[in-house]
Design a protein around this motif. Sequence first.
Motif, PDB file in Angstrom:
ATOM      1  N   UNK A  52       0.812  -1.218   0.000  1.00  0.00           N
ATOM      2  CA  UNK A  52       0.000   0.000   0.000  1.00  0.00           C
ATOM      3  C   UNK A  52       0.843   1.264   0.000  1.00  0.00           C
ATOM      4  N   UNK A  53       2.167   1.104   0.029  1.00  0.00           N
ATOM      5  CA  UNK A  53       3.062   2.257   0.018  1.00  0.00           C
ATOM      6  C   UNK A  53       3.202   2.951   1.356  1.00  0.00           C
ATOM      7  N   UNK A  54       2.805   2.277   2.440  1.00  0.00           N
ATOM      8  CA  UNK A  54       2.844   2.887   3.763  1.00  0.00           C
ATOM      9  C   UNK A  54       4.116   2.558   4.532  1.00  0.00           C
ATOM     10  N   UNK A  55       4.787   1.518   4.135  1.00  0.00           N
ATOM     11  CA  UNK A  55       5.932   1.023   4.888  1.00  0.00           C
ATOM     12  C   UNK A  55       7.076   0.765   3.924  1.00  0.00           C
ATOM     13  N   UNK A  56       8.287   1.074   4.360  1.00  0.00           N
ATOM     14  CA  UNK A  56       9.477   0.818   3.549  1.00  0.00           C
ATOM     15  C   UNK A  56      10.568   0.274   4.453  1.00  0.00           C
ATOM     16  N   UNK A  57      11.539  -0.381   3.846  1.00  0.00           N
ATOM     17  CA  UNK A  57      12.674  -0.893   4.606  1.00  0.00           C
ATOM     18  C   UNK A  57      13.834   0.064   4.468  1.00  0.00           C
ATOM     19  N   UNK A  58      14.520   0.275   5.603  1.00  0.00           N
ATOM     20  CA  UNK A  58      15.652   1.184   5.608  1.00  0.00           C
ATOM     21  C   UNK A  58      16.952   0.460   5.826  1.00  0.00           C
ATOM     22  N   UNK A  59      17.839   1.046   6.639  1.00  0.00           N
ATOM     23  CA  UNK A  59      19.150   0.464   6.888  1.00  0.00           C
ATOM     24  C   UNK A  59      19.084  -0.707   7.844  1.00  0.00           C
ATOM     25  N   UNK A  60      20.258  -1.233   8.159  1.00  0.00           N
ATOM     26  CA  UNK A  60      20.366  -2.393   9.030  1.00  0.00           C
ATOM     27  C   UNK A  60      20.833  -1.993  10.413  1.00  0.00           C
ATOM     28  N   UNK A  61      20.383  -2.763  11.418  1.00  0.00           N
ATOM     29  CA  UNK A  61      20.911  -2.609  12.762  1.00  0.00           C
ATOM     30  C   UNK A  61      22.324  -3.178  12.822  1.00  0.00           C
ATOM     31  N   UNK A  62      23.141  -2.665  13.750  1.00  0.00           N
ATOM     32  CA  UNK A  62      24.445  -3.273  13.979  1.00  0.00           C
ATOM     33  C   UNK A  62      24.244  -4.694  14.479  1.00  0.00           C
ATOM     34  N   UNK A  63      24.949  -5.616  13.900  1.00  0.00           N
ATOM     35  CA  UNK A  63      24.773  -7.019  14.261  1.00  0.00           C
ATOM     36  C   UNK A  63      25.626  -7.393  15.461  1.00  0.00           C
ATOM     37  N   UNK A  64      25.044  -8.178  16.336  1.00  0.00           N
ATOM     38  CA  UNK A  64      25.793  -8.726  17.478  1.00  0.00           C
ATOM     39  C   UNK A  64      26.002 -10.219  17.273  1.00  0.00           C
ATOM     40  N   UNK A  65      25.907 -10.636  16.044  1.00  0.00           N
ATOM     41  CA  UNK A  65      26.006 -12.053  15.715  1.00  0.00           C
ATOM     42  C   UNK A  65      24.787 -12.471  14.945  1.00  0.00           C
ATOM     43  N   UNK A  66      24.959 -13.233  13.868  1.00  0.00           N
ATOM     44  CA  UNK A  66      23.822 -13.634  13.066  1.00  0.00           C
ATOM     45  C   UNK A  66      23.497 -12.579  12.022  1.00  0.00           C
ATOM     46  N   UNK A  67      22.375 -12.768  11.370  1.00  0.00           N
ATOM     47  CA  UNK A  67      21.966 -11.876  10.289  1.00  0.00           C
ATOM     48  C   UNK A  67      21.462 -10.540  10.844  1.00  0.00           C
ATOM     49  N   UNK A  68      22.007  -9.400  10.390  1.00  0.00           N
ATOM     50  CA  UNK A  68      21.552  -8.105  10.926  1.00  0.00           C
ATOM     51  C   UNK A  68      20.107  -7.807  10.532  1.00  0.00           C
ATOM     52  N   UNK A  69      19.349  -7.197  11.464  1.00  0.00           N
ATOM     53  CA  UNK A  69      17.948  -6.878  11.214  1.00  0.00           C
ATOM     54  C   UNK A  69      17.840  -5.589  10.413  1.00  0.00           C
ATOM     55  N   UNK A  70      16.915  -5.583   9.446  1.00  0.00           N
ATOM     56  CA  UNK A  70      16.670  -4.385   8.655  1.00  0.00           C
ATOM     57  C   UNK A  70      15.595  -3.533   9.324  1.00  0.00           C
ATOM     58  N   UNK A  71      15.820  -2.233   9.344  1.00  0.00           N
ATOM     59  CA  UNK A  71      14.847  -1.316   9.925  1.00  0.00           C
ATOM     60  C   UNK A  71      13.649  -1.137   9.002  1.00  0.00           C
ATOM     61  N   UNK A  72      12.499  -0.983   9.619  1.00  0.00           N
ATOM     62  CA  UNK A  72      11.287  -0.616   8.894  1.00  0.00           C
ATOM     63  C   UNK A  72      10.991   0.842   9.205  1.00  0.00           C
ATOM     64  N   UNK A  73      10.417   1.559   8.239  1.00  0.00           N
ATOM     65  CA  UNK A  73      10.073   2.957   8.478  1.00  0.00           C
ATOM     66  C   UNK A  73       8.768   3.303   7.773  1.00  0.00           C
ATOM     67  N   UNK A  74       8.057   4.227   8.367  1.00  0.00           N
ATOM     68  CA  UNK A  74       6.856   4.784   7.752  1.00  0.00           C
ATOM     69  C   UNK A  74       7.280   5.578   6.527  1.00  0.00           C
ATOM     70  N   UNK A  75       6.660   5.323   5.390  1.00  0.00           N
ATOM     71  CA  UNK A  75       7.019   6.038   4.159  1.00  0.00           C
ATOM     72  C   UNK A  75       6.350   7.410   4.165  1.00  0.00           C
ATOM     73  N   UNK A  76       7.093   8.415   4.619  1.00  0.00           N
ATOM     74  CA  UNK A  76       6.511   9.757   4.757  1.00  0.00           C
ATOM     75  C   UNK A  76       6.580  10.566   3.468  1.00  0.00           C
ATOM     76  N   UNK A  77       6.983   9.919   2.366  1.00  0.00           N
ATOM     77  CA  UNK A  77       7.095  10.641   1.098  1.00  0.00           C
ATOM     78  C   UNK A  77       5.983  10.303   0.113  1.00  0.00           C
ATOM     79  N   UNK A  78       5.116   9.357   0.446  1.00  0.00           N
ATOM     80  CA  UNK A  78       4.142   8.921  -0.555  1.00  0.00           C
ATOM     81  C   UNK A  78       2.914   9.834  -0.647  1.00  0.00           C
ATOM     82  N   UNK A  79       2.819  10.807   0.242  1.00  0.00           N
ATOM     83  CA  UNK A  79       1.708  11.753   0.197  1.00  0.00           C
ATOM     84  C   UNK A  79       2.087  13.047   0.871  1.00  0.00           C
TER      85      UNK A  79
END
Length: 385
Positions: A52-79
């Motif tokens: 729906x264009x409301x959510x986007x993925x941003x950068x990654x968290x610093x990893x403490x081991x394992x696969x780093x988590x990707x940040x989610x963000x509200x897409x404040x540019x779609x409207x």
Amino acid sequence: MSKRGRMTTPTSAGELLRLVRTGEATTRKALQTRSGLSRSTLTARLDQLQAAGLLAEGGQEDSTGGRPARHLRFDDQHGVVLAASIDTTHAEAALTDLSGRRLAHRAGALRVADGPEPVLGRIAEWFEAMLAEVDRPVCGVGVSVPGPVEDNRVKQPPIMPGWDGFPIDAHLGARFGVPVLVDNDANLMALGEHRARYPDSAALVVVKVSTGIGAGLVLGGEVYRGIDGGAGDIGHIRLPGYPEARCACGSLGCLAAVASGGALAARLTEQGLPTTSGSGVRDRILAGEPAAVRLAEFAGRQVGEVLATLVCVVNPGVLVVAGDLAEPHFVAGVREVLYRRALPRATQGLRVEIGGRGEAIGGAVTMVVESVFAPAAVDRRLAEA
């Protein structure tokens, strides 16, 4: 329940978006922990929001081991949001993204006493000119007015002739085809100040002193409006000792009749210094006019008398003085009486700050975004897609 009355275990897509938008949970792992949803259900709902264009993925968290988590963000540019702040003698309008960043702006002299249709017509022209500069869909319109508001309508405003009950929402909604939300300027200043500068304050008060006087209260993160929008109307509290001061509401001795920018403008005019509004008083203060400075200090003390009681009742952590008279001489008068008259317990943790004159725009944008992207509204939008 949370302190704002929301469920502490959100399950819907709209609730997930709220957690991301407010920064409470910005990774899939954090959302799963907060929601209690299964991984597959969480993924399905996040996919809905992204589609729906409301959510986007941003950068990654610093990893403490394992696969780093990707940040989610509200897409404040779609409207975008259109917002207007109408005062007694001037107005401004802005087009912003969904985070409140201004993309276009207009301002100019505009008399609220000319009535709703001429004023809103000019505002609409500004909106259309700004939309021509930015090619994005409009999500909603927010309007700030210098009078009490109930159920999106101005109600018995003392300084807005012709506006009582006028359907601002329908008038502008027909032109722009989006939700239109209306609120009192002091309420929106308080909301804007809270979200932008004092989000952790459990109780915040903004007192706006311009041509009139009013207060906005944010308690527990929400604007407190009273049962019919009349909360914070401190300009019509009676002061002893001023039985001849006639207020625009028709009563005698109101705080606004003694200490508002309009009252000070009238007194300066009587002293041979023609002044027509609160902004004119401010101009004379900034120019160092001794009579204007003395009146500002006097008015600050009168407002401080009323605020001493308000502070004891509400016990805020932050008190912001905003509007045309939000300047050091006036605020010095407020502080002088406030700290002398209020209980030490009520002021020991109190911050008294000088605010700006444009925060109503920020509050209007926040009002629209928090309504249009409220969990229930988002869930309805996804269900209709």
